[in-house]
Design a protein around this motif. Structure first.
Motif, PDB file in Angstrom:
ATOM      1  N   LEU A 144      29.681-120.623  17.355  1.00 37.69           N
ATOM      2  CA  LEU A 144      30.942-120.614  16.618  1.00 37.69           C
ATOM      3  C   LEU A 144      31.968-119.718  17.312  1.00 37.69           C
ATOM      4  CD1 LEU A 144      32.714-121.389  14.227  1.00 37.69           C
ATOM      5  CD2 LEU A 144      31.677-119.509  12.943  1.00 37.69           C
ATOM      6  N   ALA A 145      31.542-118.551  17.769  1.00 34.65           N
ATOM      7  CA  ALA A 145      32.457-117.643  18.458  1.00 34.65           C
ATOM      8  C   ALA A 145      33.021-118.301  19.721  1.00 34.65           C
ATOM      9  CB  ALA A 145      31.741-116.338  18.807  1.00 34.65           C
ATOM     10  N   ARG A 146      32.180-119.023  20.467  1.00 28.05           N
ATOM     11  CA  ARG A 146      32.653-119.704  21.679  1.00 28.05           C
ATOM     12  C   ARG A 146      33.658-120.793  21.326  1.00 28.05           C
ATOM     13  NH1 ARG A 146      27.136-120.071  23.358  1.00 28.05           N
ATOM     14  NH2 ARG A 146      27.328-122.319  23.255  1.00 28.05           N
ATOM     15  N   VAL A 147      33.393-121.542  20.274  1.00 26.34           N
ATOM     16  CA  VAL A 147      34.303-122.612  19.856  1.00 26.34           C
ATOM     17  C   VAL A 147      35.662-122.028  19.455  1.00 26.34           C
ATOM     18  CG1 VAL A 147      34.742-124.349  18.066  1.00 26.34           C
ATOM     19  CG2 VAL A 147      32.504-124.229  19.169  1.00 26.34           C
ATOM     20  N   VAL A 148      35.636-120.969  18.666  1.00 25.55           N
ATOM     21  CA  VAL A 148      36.887-120.357  18.213  1.00 25.55           C
ATOM     22  C   VAL A 148      37.666-119.792  19.393  1.00 25.55           C
ATOM     23  CG1 VAL A 148      37.867-118.468  16.849  1.00 25.55           C
ATOM     24  CG2 VAL A 148      36.086-119.917  15.874  1.00 25.55           C
ATOM     25  N   ARG A 149      36.973-119.136  20.322  1.00 32.22           N
ATOM     26  CA  ARG A 149      37.654-118.608  21.518  1.00 32.22           C
ATOM     27  C   ARG A 149      38.272-119.757  22.326  1.00 32.22           C
ATOM     28  NH1 ARG A 149      33.251-115.120  21.865  1.00 32.22           N
ATOM     29  NH2 ARG A 149      32.256-116.447  23.416  1.00 32.22           N
ATOM     30  N   ALA A 150      37.522-120.836  22.491  1.00 31.83           N
ATOM     31  CA  ALA A 150      38.028-121.969  23.256  1.00 31.83           C
ATOM     32  C   ALA A 150      39.264-122.572  22.590  1.00 31.83           C
ATOM     33  CB  ALA A 150      36.946-123.034  23.417  1.00 31.83           C
ATOM     34  N   LEU A 151      39.246-122.735  21.296  1.00 35.38           N
ATOM     35  CA  LEU A 151      40.394-123.313  20.591  1.00 35.38           C
ATOM     36  C   LEU A 151      41.568-122.344  20.585  1.00 35.38           C
ATOM     37  CD1 LEU A 151      38.638-125.014  17.592  1.00 35.38           C
ATOM     38  CD2 LEU A 151      39.752-126.135  19.512  1.00 35.38           C
TER      39      LEU A 151
END
Length: 113
Positions: free
Chosen positions: A102-109
């Motif tokens: 989830l942290a990676r997804v949020v950072r990417a977005l």
């Protein structure tokens, strides 16, 4: 002002306010990204001027967060966390999720918006 110039002024302003890249906006409009850049320069419309104004208008609302004690269960199996980005993108997170993913997804977005 001729009709073509008026149309392009409106289109370039919408692009600047959208927060999208020229490529993405041009695809949505069915036009060439190079032409969009060209008209932006020709009209003397700087993206940074629109970005500063629209960034303030698009600040996300802050909501309270309650951290449940360890071992607490979700109220229902269908409950989910929902993250809404300023541009309207939504990430729905199920009650059971991998925090690192989830942290990676949020950072990417966050990096593209």
């Amino acid at each position: 002002m001729d009709e073509s110039r008026r149309i392009w002024r409106d289109r370039v302003a919408r692009w600047h306010r959208s927060g999208h890249s020229a490529r993405v906006f041009a695809e949505q409009e069915g036009i060439n990204a190079g032409t969009l850049y060209s008209w932006s320069r020709r009209l003397g419309m700087k993206r940074s001027e629109h970005r500063h104004r629209s960034d303030k208008a698009m600040l996300p609302a802050l909501l309270p967060v309650v951290v449940a004690p360890p071992g607490a269960t979700a109220p229902s199996l269908g409950a989910a966390l929902e993250i809404v980005f300023p541009d309207g993108a939504v990430v729905r997170v199920p009650p059971t999720f991998d925090e690192e993913t989830l942290a990676r997804v949020v950072r990417a977005l966050g990096g593209t918006r």
